[in-house]
Design a protein around this motif. Structure first.
Motif, mmCIF file in Angstrom:
data_model
loop_
_atom_site.group_PDB
_atom_site.id
_atom_site.type_symbol
_atom_site.label_atom_id
_atom_site.label_comp_id
_atom_site.label_asym_id
_atom_site.label_seq_id
_atom_site.Cartn_x
_atom_site.Cartn_y
_atom_site.Cartn_z
ATOM 1 N N TYR A 93 6.085 31.685 15.897
ATOM 2 C CA TYR A 93 7.161 31.421 16.601
ATOM 3 C C TYR A 93 8.037 30.383 16.385
ATOM 4 O O TYR A 93 7.263 29.053 15.900
ATOM 5 N N LEU A 94 9.267 30.258 16.407
ATOM 6 C CA LEU A 94 10.012 29.135 16.684
ATOM 7 C C LEU A 94 10.474 28.560 17.940
ATOM 8 O O LEU A 94 11.000 29.426 18.729
ATOM 9 N N SER A 95 10.167 27.547 18.277
ATOM 10 C CA SER A 95 10.172 27.154 19.685
ATOM 11 C C SER A 95 11.188 25.688 19.931
ATOM 12 O O SER A 95 10.738 24.817 19.038
ATOM 13 N N ASN A 96 12.210 25.800 20.475
ATOM 14 C CA ASN A 96 13.376 24.892 20.700
ATOM 15 C C ASN A 96 13.131 24.075 21.918
ATOM 16 O O ASN A 96 13.505 24.233 23.079
ATOM 17 N N ASN A 97 12.421 22.889 21.883
ATOM 18 C CA ASN A 97 12.474 21.959 22.987
ATOM 19 C C ASN A 97 13.181 20.507 22.584
ATOM 20 O O ASN A 97 12.580 19.427 23.065
ATOM 21 N N ALA A 98 14.189 20.734 21.923
ATOM 22 C CA ALA A 98 15.025 19.647 21.532
ATOM 23 C C ALA A 98 16.257 19.375 22.280
ATOM 24 O O ALA A 98 16.883 18.052 21.871
ATOM 25 N N GLY A 99 16.407 20.063 23.492
ATOM 26 C CA GLY A 99 17.739 19.760 24.170
ATOM 27 C C GLY A 99 18.972 19.941 23.444
ATOM 28 O O GLY A 99 20.119 19.257 23.852
ATOM 29 N N LYS A 100 19.076 20.887 22.401
ATOM 30 C CA LYS A 100 20.189 21.162 21.651
ATOM 31 C C LYS A 100 19.937 22.719 21.315
ATOM 32 O O LYS A 100 19.077 22.963 20.804
ATOM 33 N N ALA A 180 1.401 24.900 22.196
ATOM 34 C CA ALA A 180 2.727 25.452 21.863
ATOM 35 C C ALA A 180 3.650 25.087 22.758
ATOM 36 O O ALA A 180 3.621 25.585 23.936
ATOM 37 N N PRO A 181 4.715 24.090 22.692
ATOM 38 C CA PRO A 181 5.718 23.832 23.532
ATOM 39 C C PRO A 181 6.442 25.113 24.096
ATOM 40 O O PRO A 181 6.730 26.190 23.437
ATOM 41 N N LEU A 182 6.782 25.350 25.450
ATOM 42 C CA LEU A 182 7.352 26.358 25.956
ATOM 43 C C LEU A 182 6.405 27.576 25.956
ATOM 44 O O LEU A 182 6.530 28.350 27.268
ATOM 45 N N LEU A 183 5.866 27.802 25.210
ATOM 46 C CA LEU A 183 4.778 29.013 25.075
ATOM 47 C C LEU A 183 3.661 28.767 25.823
ATOM 48 O O LEU A 183 3.110 29.809 26.536
ATOM 49 N N GLY A 184 3.249 27.397 25.957
ATOM 50 C CA GLY A 184 2.110 27.196 26.836
ATOM 51 C C GLY A 184 0.773 27.706 26.339
ATOM 52 O O GLY A 184 -0.082 27.678 26.992
ATOM 53 N N LYS A 185 0.595 28.124 24.970
ATOM 54 C CA LYS A 185 -0.652 28.637 24.437
ATOM 55 C C LYS A 185 -0.984 27.730 23.552
ATOM 56 O O LYS A 185 -0.613 27.194 22.678
ATOM 57 N N ASP A 186 -2.319 27.707 23.093
ATOM 58 C CA ASP A 186 -3.053 27.092 21.973
ATOM 59 C C ASP A 186 -2.930 27.884 20.807
ATOM 60 O O ASP A 186 -2.955 28.989 20.727
ATOM 61 N N GLY A 187 -2.665 26.912 19.796
ATOM 62 C CA GLY A 187 -2.466 27.459 18.200
ATOM 63 C C GLY A 187 -2.282 26.376 17.387
ATOM 64 O O GLY A 187 -2.699 25.504 17.805
ATOM 65 N N TYR A 188 -1.665 26.551 16.238
ATOM 66 C CA TYR A 188 -1.375 25.556 15.241
ATOM 67 C C TYR A 188 -0.002 25.046 15.360
ATOM 68 O O TYR A 188 0.703 26.170 15.148
#
Length: 316
Positions: A93-100, A180-188
């Motif tokens: 996944y690509l997770s965008n928690n950057a405010g942009k 994982a930010p936004l997804l809320g699941k454990d991973g790498y």
């Protein structure tokens, strides 16, 4: 039933998309957040288009998913996340928690060739699934090339686009466990923007123009430490994204720069700590030293100091 059909379990609330059909009437269904469950064909029913239009199907679409209010946000940035589907396969996944908001393109690189894995727009507070990989083939994963272009929805300061090439080493990859930010699941989890620096074009132009106006001054060498540690984690915090060849190149560049400074500042000797490992770095250092005229000799350091994981260089 075909792969890609949207189905619902007859004896449960789960619904999703068929991703695999096996012999004996067995199928595999991908439900919300990319998780997969096994089922029999007799245990599911296809959700027809008329039903979806009237009731809604609740299936996650293949577009960036906006995080709900219940998801706890973590660190800021754009993240690359590998989340386990089972004990072998991981979703990327690509997770965008950057405010942009960003335009993005992710490609797999094969030498001079590449294959676009995913491209589009990813809004702030959303994530998109890129691909799936098997841990069993970890060493064969190609380099990922990620390109990110920020989107300004109003008149504001322009941010520089950035790109990142990712080639993991197992030792770094499997130490990066997190949520994982936004997804809320454990991973790498890997923060792609943590070590990204904007290129200051104005300052660069000023430097280039000043070089034309003023005479070039002789380079001033700073005396290096008596012992230079070439372990990659000592040289950069971004090593988990580097290939073996990129790490070796950085280590050799540091070795050459430090040796040049030692010679220029009149040092009699200097040691380079390269570790034992597979011996590639040591071999390259010894090869370079053997071709230099201003070196008296070089040798492996005593075990009591570096455990034969270093090279002592005597300078003429």
């Amino acid at each position: 039933m075909n792969i890609g059909d949207k189905v619902r379990l007859l004896h449960g609330n789960e619904q999703g998309i068929i991703t695999k059909i096996s012999s004996g009437g067995r199928i595999e269904i991908e439900i919300e957040d990319g998780f997969r469950i096994p089922a029999m064909k007799s245990e599911v029913v296809i959700i027809h288009s008329a039903e979806r239009q009237y009731f809604g199907d609740g299936v996650v679409e293949e577009k960036p998913t906006v995080a709900t209010k219940n998801v706890v946000k973590s660190a800021d940035g754009v993240f690359l996340c590998y989340l386990p589907l089972n004990d072998k396969d991981h979703s990327i996944y690509l997770s965008n928690n950057a405010g942009k908001n960003y335009l993005y393109m992710v490609s797999e690189v094969f030498g001079d060739n590449s294959r676009t894995v995913s491209a589009g727009t990813i809004n702030s507070g959303s994530y998109v699934k890129l691909d799936e990989k098997s841990i069993a083939n970890f060493e064969e994963w190609p380099t990922l090339h990620l390109q990110m272009i920020p989107i300004n929805l109003r008149t504001e300061k322009t941010q520089t686009p950035f790109e990142k090439r990712v080639k993991f080493k197992a030792s770094a990859f499997f130490k990066s466990k997190g949520k994982a930010p936004l997804l809320g699941k454990d991973g790498y989890v890997f923060n792609l923007t943590q070590t990204t620096k904007d290129l200051d074009i104005k300052a660069l132009n000023e430097d280039l123009n000043s070089d034309k106006k003023t005479p070039t001054k002789p380079h001033q060498f700073e005396r290096p430490a008596q012992s230079v540690d070439l372990h990659i984690e000592k040289l950069t915090k971004d090593h988990q994204f580097m290939s073996n060849s990129e790490m070796l190149k950085l280590q050799l560049e540091t070795f050459e720069k430090s040796l040049d400074a030692a010679i220029a500042t009149g040092m009699d000797e200097i040691s380079f700590v390269h570790g034992i490992g597979n011996g590639v770095l040591r071999k390259e250092i010894h090869k370079a030293l053997s071709q230099m005229k201003n070196i008296k000799y070089f040798q492996d350091s005593q075990q009591s100091r570096f455990g034969y994981g270093a090279t002592l260089v005597r300078i003429k």
